[in-house]
Design a protein around this motif. Structure first.
Motif, PDB file in Angstrom:
ATOM      1  N   LEU B 103      22.767   5.803  -3.781  1.00 43.05           N
ATOM      2  CA  LEU B 103      21.911   6.252  -2.692  1.00 43.05           C
ATOM      3  C   LEU B 103      20.533   5.605  -2.733  1.00 43.05           C
ATOM      4  O   LEU B 103      19.988   5.350  -3.792  1.00 43.05           O
ATOM      5  N   TYR B 104      20.006   5.391  -1.533  1.00 39.74           N
ATOM      6  CA  TYR B 104      18.669   4.846  -1.399  1.00 39.74           C
ATOM      7  C   TYR B 104      17.939   5.644  -0.339  1.00 39.74           C
ATOM      8  O   TYR B 104      18.534   6.406   0.411  1.00 39.74           O
ATOM      9  N   ARG B 105      16.647   5.446  -0.306  1.00 42.48           N
ATOM     10  CA  ARG B 105      15.874   6.100   0.751  1.00 42.48           C
ATOM     11  C   ARG B 105      14.749   5.165   1.164  1.00 42.48           C
ATOM     12  O   ARG B 105      14.294   4.318   0.387  1.00 42.48           O
ATOM     13  N   PHE B 106      14.278   5.368   2.395  1.00 37.91           N
ATOM     14  CA  PHE B 106      13.178   4.536   2.880  1.00 37.91           C
ATOM     15  C   PHE B 106      11.864   5.024   2.309  1.00 37.91           C
ATOM     16  O   PHE B 106      11.621   6.219   2.184  1.00 37.91           O
ATOM     17  N   GLN B 107      11.028   4.069   2.046  1.00 38.81           N
ATOM     18  CA  GLN B 107       9.719   4.412   1.505  1.00 38.81           C
ATOM     19  C   GLN B 107       8.779   4.724   2.651  1.00 38.81           C
ATOM     20  O   GLN B 107       8.854   4.120   3.715  1.00 38.81           O
ATOM     21  N   THR B 108       7.886   5.662   2.398  1.00 33.63           N
ATOM     22  CA  THR B 108       6.944   6.033   3.440  1.00 33.63           C
ATOM     23  C   THR B 108       5.906   4.929   3.643  1.00 33.63           C
ATOM     24  O   THR B 108       5.537   4.250   2.683  1.00 33.63           O
ATOM     25  N   PRO B 109       5.464   4.727   4.864  1.00 32.15           N
ATOM     26  CA  PRO B 109       4.568   3.594   5.130  1.00 32.15           C
ATOM     27  C   PRO B 109       3.288   3.592   4.301  1.00 32.15           C
ATOM     28  O   PRO B 109       2.713   2.531   4.074  1.00 32.15           O
ATOM     29  N   TYR B 110       2.871   4.754   3.850  1.00 35.05           N
ATOM     30  CA  TYR B 110       1.668   4.765   3.011  1.00 35.05           C
ATOM     31  C   TYR B 110       1.872   3.945   1.747  1.00 35.05           C
ATOM     32  O   TYR B 110       0.944   3.336   1.230  1.00 35.05           O
ATOM     33  N   PHE B 111       3.096   3.931   1.258  1.00 33.94           N
ATOM     34  CA  PHE B 111       3.384   3.228   0.011  1.00 33.94           C
ATOM     35  C   PHE B 111       4.012   1.863   0.241  1.00 33.94           C
ATOM     36  O   PHE B 111       4.544   1.274  -0.697  1.00 33.94           O
ATOM     37  N   TRP B 112       3.965   1.388   1.454  1.00 33.91           N
ATOM     38  CA  TRP B 112       4.504   0.056   1.689  1.00 33.91           C
ATOM     39  C   TRP B 112       3.591  -0.983   1.068  1.00 33.91           C
ATOM     40  O   TRP B 112       2.378  -0.773   0.991  1.00 33.91           O
ATOM     41  N   PRO B 113       4.165  -2.122   0.642  1.00 31.58           N
ATOM     42  CA  PRO B 113       3.302  -3.165   0.101  1.00 31.58           C
ATOM     43  C   PRO B 113       2.459  -3.762   1.216  1.00 31.58           C
ATOM     44  O   PRO B 113       2.947  -3.968   2.316  1.00 31.58           O
ATOM     45  N   ALA B 114       1.247  -3.952   0.933  1.00 26.05           N
ATOM     46  CA  ALA B 114       0.362  -4.472   1.971  1.00 26.05           C
ATOM     47  C   ALA B 114      -0.408  -5.646   1.420  1.00 26.05           C
ATOM     48  O   ALA B 114      -0.744  -5.701   0.245  1.00 26.05           O
ATOM     49  N   GLN B 115      -0.675  -6.568   2.305  1.00 18.96           N
ATOM     50  CA  GLN B 115      -1.433  -7.708   1.830  1.00 18.96           C
ATOM     51  C   GLN B 115      -2.899  -7.383   1.678  1.00 18.96           C
ATOM     52  O   GLN B 115      -3.584  -7.949   0.846  1.00 18.96           O
ATOM     53  N   GLN B 116      -3.375  -6.495   2.560  1.00 16.67           N
ATOM     54  CA  GLN B 116      -4.823  -6.340   2.585  1.00 16.67           C
ATOM     55  C   GLN B 116      -5.352  -5.585   1.380  1.00 16.67           C
ATOM     56  O   GLN B 116      -6.462  -5.836   0.942  1.00 16.67           O
ATOM     57  N   TRP B 117      -4.544  -4.657   0.882  1.00 17.31           N
ATOM     58  CA  TRP B 117      -5.113  -3.857  -0.193  1.00 17.31           C
ATOM     59  C   TRP B 117      -4.575  -4.321  -1.524  1.00 17.31           C
ATOM     60  O   TRP B 117      -3.389  -4.429  -1.710  1.00 17.31           O
ATOM     61  N   LEU B 118      -5.470  -4.517  -2.423  1.00 13.80           N
ATOM     62  CA  LEU B 118      -5.060  -4.697  -3.805  1.00 13.80           C
ATOM     63  C   LEU B 118      -4.641  -3.345  -4.345  1.00 13.80           C
ATOM     64  O   LEU B 118      -5.228  -2.326  -4.017  1.00 13.80           O
ATOM     65  N   VAL B 119      -3.636  -3.356  -5.190  1.00 14.31           N
ATOM     66  CA  VAL B 119      -3.193  -2.104  -5.785  1.00 14.31           C
ATOM     67  C   VAL B 119      -4.193  -1.726  -6.873  1.00 14.31           C
ATOM     68  O   VAL B 119      -4.375  -2.447  -7.841  1.00 14.31           O
ATOM     69  N   GLU B 120      -4.826  -0.593  -6.679  1.00 17.64           N
ATOM     70  CA  GLU B 120      -5.961  -0.260  -7.536  1.00 17.64           C
ATOM     71  C   GLU B 120      -5.501   0.335  -8.854  1.00 17.64           C
ATOM     72  O   GLU B 120      -4.564   1.135  -8.911  1.00 17.64           O
ATOM     73  N   ASP B 121      -6.222  -0.028  -9.887  1.00 14.29           N
ATOM     74  CA  ASP B 121      -5.915   0.543 -11.198  1.00 14.29           C
ATOM     75  C   ASP B 121      -6.298   2.003 -11.265  1.00 14.29           C
ATOM     76  O   ASP B 121      -5.697   2.777 -12.022  1.00 14.29           O
ATOM     77  N   THR B 122      -7.314   2.396 -10.488  1.00 17.68           N
ATOM     78  CA  THR B 122      -7.700   3.806 -10.480  1.00 17.68           C
ATOM     79  C   THR B 122      -6.518   4.668 -10.048  1.00 17.68           C
ATOM     80  O   THR B 122      -6.221   5.695 -10.666  1.00 17.68           O
ATOM     81  N   ASP B 123      -5.836   4.206  -9.008  1.00 18.69           N
ATOM     82  CA  ASP B 123      -4.690   4.982  -8.528  1.00 18.69           C
ATOM     83  C   ASP B 123      -3.604   5.065  -9.581  1.00 18.69           C
ATOM     84  O   ASP B 123      -2.951   6.093  -9.752  1.00 18.69           O
ATOM     85  N   TYR B 124      -3.439   3.956 -10.281  1.00 24.24           N
ATOM     86  CA  TYR B 124      -2.409   3.949 -11.317  1.00 24.24           C
ATOM     87  C   TYR B 124      -2.760   4.927 -12.421  1.00 24.24           C
ATOM     88  O   TYR B 124      -1.910   5.667 -12.920  1.00 24.24           O
ATOM     89  N   ALA B 125      -4.026   4.948 -12.783  1.00 23.22           N
ATOM     90  CA  ALA B 125      -4.448   5.874 -13.834  1.00 23.22           C
ATOM     91  C   ALA B 125      -4.224   7.317 -13.387  1.00 23.22           C
ATOM     92  O   ALA B 125      -3.758   8.164 -14.166  1.00 23.22           O
ATOM     93  N   ILE B 126      -4.533   7.570 -12.126  1.00 29.04           N
ATOM     94  CA  ILE B 126      -4.340   8.931 -11.623  1.00 29.04           C
ATOM     95  C   ILE B 126      -2.857   9.290 -11.655  1.00 29.04           C
ATOM     96  O   ILE B 126      -2.471  10.404 -12.053  1.00 29.04           O
TER      97      ILE B 126
END
Lengths: 254, 617
Positions: B103-126
């Motif tokens: 089984l698979y599911r679609f990811q919500t657009p908030y978590f889609w990979p985006a070019q404009q935003w760098l994936v922040e380390d702060t979020d990862y720490a949280i």
């Protein structure tokens, strides 16, 4: 969920200004956390006008909080007569506040781009993400209101959406400016600020239910079929043993 | 401090993410209730969650939509999973699409990979802190390490991170249980994509970020220049193949790998004479090098020695400013950016302005363009003028240079190595450490015909490296020779090196000149050859035709005297411990065996003795 674990933010009669600042920052953090949860629903199957409304209200709340926070903290930090220990504490709060604001800024930018693509007025396709419930409780938590009337889902026209977009844009710019202003007005050296709290957050409460759901989801899903088979087999065994015991008893009695 | 100013990470800085938009459109197409992917419900212990899709459904849909076969559809599905648009519900760490009932599911657009935003380390720490809140010790090893690292360098906001994690956790509890589960799955899938476990290949790995905006003016010009450099107009394959053939025939003898490298290939032996003789600013170039200058004007200019020669010639002709201008333009093009403006101004004052001391003659249009460009100088502002001058030099001065006495002089003085067939009746070994070689004038008939002829020696055909001077090289060459067939036996290339003197002397046989043949013993049972070349024209190929290389042998046998006449000889300072060992076959075998076992070789140079034996040879 009762809202009693909210830290009260609007209580203006707290004794010390430090506590007051801390309370404000804490509530801002809470609001930003709720905003993030709300933002994660955009574009999904539960995206509707009430979600957008909740988002807007949460955002406005966050901004008012941010404004008051900033004024308070700036005033304190520019106060030369502040004793050293309190200054350290305030600097810690300042760093927390600016990080929080940056998080809010990032979320607002993401919401801005997403709303452009997933427009309610144009009936864009929404992604089926598996979310089912609404987000009213989240909004209620954010706004610190005991309960939120579910206003009737007003259909959004494209002009309304456009208005909201431009307003969002302005607010993003405003947060931008706030952040820059903060950096200019108060010079807090990040490398001098040390965290006081623990490295690991204490487990708030063992949320066994969702944990169980997830762990089952992770581990046993492969063995799901065999699991049910094992379960059935065990049932049969239990029944068989019961029957044996009964027959033995009958034999003995007889 | 969070760097907020590097905000724009848009498309133009990460060009390899262009596919994301297209994948998003495909994902949106999959949502259609009628034509999209069939969705089912996922049954967990307590609850059910809708909108789960099976792998095989995804593959079937993609295959149907894009009219491809199942393997291709599976690959495309895997790509979508790897990017994070679809996440697996079971086995969440492996981002592949399994074409079965998983089984698979679609990811919500908030978590889609985006070019404009760098994936922040702060979020990862949280996120990691949140996972720790839920259950202590749930972090994997690599996550643990990253958590500790983040704690170290984001220490100043750690209180915030912990607080935010707690608040997000509590906010999550406001939601209904299935939604909470779904959100946790979504977040976990997001971080598997953007912080992959060690050892996995991440689809987000796009290489380096470009910190320069490619739309900037100077970068655009640079890109245009480079594009023009690599642009090739379309030609017929016959034409291009012809050009290729022409190139290879011209350069084939000049390649040290493809052709015999004289005196010895430094890559095989330890003798670096070849490199020393071909140093960029050597006083006297080798003949091969001078020959290369005649191939094209570009060759002449690229070779520093050639350029120096050309400069000398132009000085005599009083047209040195062209070359000086060309060199100045090169310096501007490849030089440091900070001095560029001054350099450009300097060049203008020296070469281009009216009444300049070294005024160059370019046509009016080019001059206009150049002067206009100099108002805003950049690296390539003098490109047009440079090309014009280059063409001028090529069409005019180059031809005259090749006929000039300067060039002819250089040609005469050039060194040349030649190989020559010779036959000396005795096998000799000689000791002559290479550094003892001294170069001195010998005979030369500088013939352009001779040199190519010389180069087509049979060496290249059969004998890999007939010339081995150094002691340590001999085992290898001997082994090689041993492995060879018969025919290579008899030929001993003798390499002599000398500079050409003005007069062309006939090679008086021995006098004080001896050719030192630096080859090794070739064959067992080879009775004929010794390793010494004698200058005597009477030297005949003693081994006879049978052992002589078929390739080019006959012409070699004939012009043998003539070639010998072209000898360049080496006079060797013979250390007093030189001895000669005339060896016959048995000895040779033993010695070869010895050598093969790695014994120390002695090369003996019996100059005097050989001279006397010359008549025999």
């Amino acid at each position: 969920m009762p809202l009693c674990n909210n830290k009260v933010a609007d209580d203006g009669t707290s004794a010390q200004p430090l506590q007051e600042g801390k309370a404000m920052v804490d509530s801002l953090i809470k609001v930003v956390a709720c905003y993030r949860h709300l933002a994660s629903c955009i574009g999904g199957c539960t995206d509707n006008s009430s979600l957008r409304r909740d988002l807007r209200q949460t955002r406005e709340r966050a901004q008012t909080l941010a404004l008051s926070c900033r004024n308070h903290l700036t005033a304190r930090l520019r106060d030369k007569t502040l004793p050293e220990a309190e200054r350290k504490e305030t600097e810690l709060l300042w760093v927390a506040f600016s990080s929080c604001l940056e998080l809010l800024h990032a979320d607002m930018c993401k919401v801005f781009t997403m709303v452009k693509h997933f427009s309610l007025a144009n009936n864009s396709t929404m992604v089926q993400t598996g979310i089912q419930g609404g987000t009213t409780e989240l909004a209620a938590r954010a706004l610190s209101l005991p309960d939120l009337q579910e206003a009737g889902g007003s259909t959004q026209t494209s002009s309304m959406e456009g208005q909201e977009q431009s307003q969002l844009e302005q607010e993003i710019a405003q947060v931008d400016r706030t952040l820059e202003d903060m950096e200019l007005k108060v010079n807090v050296l990040r490398w001098t600020v040390e965290a006081l709290g623990p490295q690991y957050a204490d487990p708030v409460s063992t949320d066994s239910a969702s944990l169980a759901l997830l762990s089952i989801d992770e581990e046993a899903a492969q063995a799901f079929c065999s699991r049910s088979q094992v379960f059935a087999a065990m049932m049969l065994c239990g029944v068989a043993i019961f029957a044996v015991v009964l027959s033995v008893c009958v034999v003995f009695l007889v | 401090m969070t760097i907020r100013n590097v905000r724009d990470h848009g498309q133009r800085y990460r060009p390899r993410m262009a596919c994301l938009k297209k994948v998003e459109n495909v994902v949106l197409e999959m949502q259609d209730p009628k034509t999209g992917v069939k969705s089912q419900t996922q049954r967990l212990v307590i609850t059910t969650i809708p909108h789960a899709i099976t792998g095989e459904d995804i593959v079937a849909w993609i295959a149907n939509r894009f009219k491809t076969d199942a393997a291709e559809a599976r690959a495309m599905g895997t790509m979508m999973v790897a990017f994070g648009y679809i996440y697996p519900l079971q086995d969440h760490k492996r981002l592949i699409l399994k074409p079965d009932t998983s089984l698979y599911r679609f990811q919500t657009p908030y978590f889609w990979p985006a070019q404009q935003w760098l994936v922040e380390d702060t979020d990862y720490a949280i996120y990691l802190a949140k996972r720790n809140i839920r259950k202590k010790g749930m972090l994997e090893l690599y996550e643990q390490e990253q958590y500790n690292n983040l704690y170290k360098w984001m220490n100043h906001k750690w209180d915030f991170i912990v607080m935010q994690a707690k608040e997000q956790y509590r906010a999550g509890k406001e939601r209904k249980k299935p939604d909470r589960v779904v959100f946790d799955c979504q977040e976990r899938a997001y971080w598997v994509v953007h912080r992959p476990p060690p050892g996995t290949v991440s689809a987000m790995d796009y290489g380096h970020d470009r910190m320069v905006d490619p739309n900037m003016e100077e970068v655009k010009v640079c890109i245009m220049f480079i594009q023009q450099c690599i642009m090739r107009p379309r030609v017929k394959s016959s034409v291009s193949i012809g050009a290729l053939i022409k190139y290879t025939t011209t350069y084939k003898e000049h390649d040290p790998f493809l052709h015999t490298c004289l005196p010895s290939s430094p890559w095989i032996t330890d003798d670096v004479t070849y490199w020393t003789l071909n140093m960029p600013n050597v006083e006297t170039p080798t003949k091969m090098r001078v020959e290369r200058w005649t191939f094209s004007f570009g060759e002449l200019l690229m070779d520093p020695r050639g350029r120096a020669d050309f400069r000398l010639f132009l000085k005599k002709e009083f047209s040195g400013e062209n070359l000086a201008f060309w060199e100045a333009c090169e310096d501007l093009k490849w030089g440091a950016a900070e001095t560029m403006k001054e350099k450009a101004q300097q060049i203008y004052k020296t070469f281009l302005a009216r009444g300049a001391p070294r005024w160059i003659n370019i046509d009016g249009k080019t001059m206009d363009i150049t002067v206009k460009g100099l108002a805003h100088p950049h690296r390539y502002v003098l490109d047009a003028a440079q090309t014009h001058i280059y063409m001028l030099m090529k069409k005019d001065s180059y031809g005259r240079y090749l006929k000039s006495p300067v060039f002819k002089e250089t040609q005469k003085k050039a060194y040349q190595y030649i190989l020559c067939m010779n036959c000396v009746p005795q096998l000799c070994r000689f000791t002559a450490p290479v550094p003892h070689l001294a170069v001195y004038t010998g005979i030369c008939e500088a013939q352009s015909t001779a040199s190519p002829g010389l180069m087509t020696l049979p060496n290249s055909a059969a004998c890999p490296s007939p010339i081995s001077v150094a002691i340590d090289s001999t085992p290898a060459s001997e082994r090689r020779f041993d492995g060879n067939g018969g025919p290579s036996s008899s030929h001993f290339p003798s390499i002599a090196e000398a500079s050409v003197s003005e007069e062309e002397k006939q090679p008086p046989a021995p006098k004080s000149r001896m050719a030192l043949s630096l080859s090794r013993l070739l064959r067992r049972g080879c009775n004929a050859p010794s390793v010494f070349a004698s200058l005597s024209p009477k030297c005949a190929v003693a081994s006879g035709g049978g052992k002589v290389q078929p390739l080019g042998v006959e012409p070699l046998a004939q012009p043998q005297p003539r070639r010998i006449a072209n000898f360049f000889q080496i006079k060797v300072d013979i250390p007093p411990e030189c001895r000669i060992y005339p060896i016959d076959s048995e000895d040779e075998e033993d010695d070869s065996a010895d050598t093969a076992r790695g014994g120390v070789k002695e090369i003996i140079c019996p100059w005097e003795t050989v001279t006397k034996q010359d008549g025999a040879g």
